[in-house]
Design a protein around this motif. Structure first.
Motif, PDB file in Angstrom:
ATOM      1  N   ARG A 160       3.033   8.181  -1.661  1.00 53.53           N
ATOM      2  CA  ARG A 160       4.072   7.308  -1.705  1.00 53.53           C
ATOM      3  C   ARG A 160       4.293   5.936  -1.542  1.00 53.53           C
ATOM      4  O   ARG A 160       3.893   5.243  -1.219  1.00 53.53           O
ATOM      5  N   GLN A 161       5.213   5.214  -2.717  1.00 49.17           N
ATOM      6  CA  GLN A 161       4.695   3.561  -2.753  1.00 49.17           C
ATOM      7  C   GLN A 161       6.245   2.675  -2.842  1.00 49.17           C
ATOM      8  O   GLN A 161       6.945   3.399  -3.086  1.00 49.17           O
ATOM      9  N   HIS A 209       0.716  -1.188   0.403  1.00 52.50           N
ATOM     10  CA  HIS A 209      -0.085  -0.131  -0.056  1.00 52.50           C
ATOM     11  C   HIS A 209       0.763   0.975   0.206  1.00 52.50           C
ATOM     12  O   HIS A 209       2.192   1.085   0.773  1.00 52.50           O
ATOM     13  N   SER A 210       0.051   2.303  -0.450  1.00 51.86           N
ATOM     14  CA  SER A 210       1.256   3.768  -0.307  1.00 51.86           C
ATOM     15  C   SER A 210       0.535   4.455   0.956  1.00 51.86           C
ATOM     16  O   SER A 210      -0.176   4.077   1.660  1.00 51.86           O
ATOM     17  N   ARG A 211       2.057   4.938   1.388  1.00 47.98           N
ATOM     18  CA  ARG A 211       1.582   5.562   2.053  1.00 47.98           C
ATOM     19  C   ARG A 211       2.330   7.168   1.803  1.00 47.98           C
ATOM     20  O   ARG A 211       3.345   7.241   1.521  1.00 47.98           O
ATOM     21  N   LYS A 222       9.314   0.553  -2.924  1.00 45.43           N
ATOM     22  CA  LYS A 222       9.965  -0.539  -4.234  1.00 45.43           C
ATOM     23  C   LYS A 222      10.295  -1.202  -3.267  1.00 45.43           C
ATOM     24  O   LYS A 222      11.105  -0.756  -2.355  1.00 45.43           O
TER      25      LYS A 222
END
Length: 84
Positions: A26-27, A21-23, A29
């Motif tokens: 920001r994603q 999930h993005s937080r 990677k």
């Protein structure tokens, strides 16, 4: 010891099944994974930003490694390092 190529294949498949999930917009990677120690099994994940890894996603990856490589009943440690 698990070969790095095999580890990366398992991690890549886990990310495809369940992307992080993005937080904060920001994603996370995950670039690659390697085993740095065998007792207890310790894995080092190179990521874009370690703070973006949620504990539940780390646990998901840990459980995936546990099921794939038969680490049942063995503590697994996952460490994160920012790729420079």
């Amino acid at each position: 010891e698990i070969p790095t190529s095999e580890l990366n294949s398992v991690i890549r498949d886990a990310i495809m099944r369940q992307p992080p999930h993005s937080r904060k917009g920001r994603q996370l990677k995950i670039y690659y994974c390697t085993q740095v120690q065998s007792g207890p099994p310790t894995f080092l994940l190179f990521v874009n930003e370690p703070a973006l890894m949620h504990f539940s996603y780390s646990r998901y990856l840990e459980n995936t490694l546990r099921e794939t490589f038969g680490f049942h009943g063995t503590p697994i440690e996952i460490k994160l390092r920012k790729r420079s």
